[in-house]
Design a protein around this motif. Structure first.
Motif, PDB file in Angstrom:
ATOM      1  N   CYS A 104      -8.967   4.112   7.540  1.00 15.22           N
ATOM      2  CA  CYS A 104     -10.088   3.578   6.752  1.00 15.22           C
ATOM      3  C   CYS A 104     -10.996   4.542   6.716  1.00 15.22           C
ATOM      4  N   ASP A 107     -17.536   4.497   5.173  1.00 13.69           N
ATOM      5  CA  ASP A 107     -18.484   3.888   5.950  1.00 13.69           C
ATOM      6  C   ASP A 107     -18.204   2.143   6.170  1.00 13.69           C
ATOM      7  N   GLU A 108     -16.887   2.008   5.730  1.00  8.82           N
ATOM      8  CA  GLU A 108     -16.836   0.677   5.776  1.00  8.82           C
ATOM      9  C   GLU A 108     -16.823   0.026   7.106  1.00  8.82           C
ATOM     10  N   ALA A 228      -7.815  -0.559   3.648  1.00 13.47           N
ATOM     11  CA  ALA A 228      -9.283  -1.188   4.055  1.00 13.47           C
ATOM     12  C   ALA A 228      -9.672  -1.579   5.173  1.00 13.47           C
ATOM     13  N   ALA A 229     -10.877  -2.066   5.340  1.00 15.29           N
ATOM     14  CA  ALA A 229     -11.491  -2.415   6.521  1.00 15.29           C
ATOM     15  C   ALA A 229     -10.748  -3.536   7.215  1.00 15.29           C
TER      16      ALA A 229
END
Length: 260
Positions: A104, A107-108, A228-229
């Motif tokens: 990831c 900064d998610e 993705a987060a």
């Protein structure tokens, strides 16, 4: 390449193949390491306890109660000369396993990837392009060091290569994916560190429950898949179970034998 033998205390010696981080030196180190392992498996080289490969050298640790340096040095150097002659070329065949690890980026996730924007600016690239280039390469595990399970991976694309930070952080979160110079790595444990943090990987890199405690070994190759987060958090929730398992997380192994 030229061989040099160095003292490493009264129970070890180091065979040095060169002075730089280069793939052909890594190949020579790996060839010597494999040759010594085969010889020990045949019952030869009595007294050798462990071998420790690095970017450009191999340290041989021995038990002075079972052998002397004078006894093992000629044999080790003979194997080293053979390894030097027979080591694969820079772009030669690979024998290691291939892993695909999720990352990831940015900064998610809190504390993940805080240096992405700054590194992108220094490289004159958009952050998305830094991510693309970092994830577009299949890296080779040059060596393990610094922490249990910490694998030094090369070679980072030149366009996103920058020296390490001038001021190291006191605390780098475990799982941080980072770069410094021509190398990239994943921090297996929280620790101080001066590399540029680009993201986070949820996959454990070390467990005493596994037959081989370190997930990545010298000669393995690693590619990264941007996630993705949401997917990162789902994967992270599964990791304690994977750490406690009797085998490493082979779901991330895309080529090669699990028990190499």
């Amino acid at each position: 390449m030229s061989l040099r033998i160095l003292n490493a205390g009264d129970t070890a010696l180091t065979i040095e193949f060169g002075e730089r981080i280069e793939r052909h030196l890594l190949a020579a180190v790996a060839a010597l390491d494999a040759a010594l392992a085969r010889a020990i498996g045949r019952g030869e080289l009595r007294g050798i306890v462990e071998t420790v490969p690095t970017f450009r050298s191999l340290t041989v640790i021995y038990d002075p109660l079972l052998c002397s340096r004078a006894e093992i040095e000629p044999a080790v150097m003979a194997y080293a000369e053979t390894a030097l002659r027979s080591s694969v070329a820079r772009d030669g065949p690979h024998r290691g396993r291939v892993w695909q690890l999720p990352v990831c980026y940015g900064d998610e996730i809190a504390a993940c990837g805080p240096d992405l924007d700054e590194l992108a600016q220094a490289c004159g690239l958009p952050p998305a392009e830094v991510i693309r280039r970092h994830a577009s390469v299949t890296y080779e595990v040059y060596m393990l060091g610094f922490q249990p399970g910490f694998a030094f991976l090369g070679d980072l694309p030149a366009q996103i290569s920058r020296p390490r930070r001038s001021e190291p952080r006191l605390r780098v979160p475990a799982g941080s994916v980072a770069t410094a110079g021509t190398l990239t790595a994943i921090y297996p444990w929280e620790s101080p560190g001066g590399w540029h943090l680009l993201g986070a990987c949820p996959v454990p890199l070390f467990s005493a429950n596994w037959p081989q405690a370190a997930l990545l070994l010298p000669g393995d190759r690693v590619c990264f898949r941007a996630v993705a987060a949401t997917e990162y958090r789902l994967l992270l929730a599964e990791m304690p179970k994977l750490c406690a398992a009797a085998q490493p997380p082979l779901v991330f192994l895309v080529d090669g034998e699990a028990g190499r």
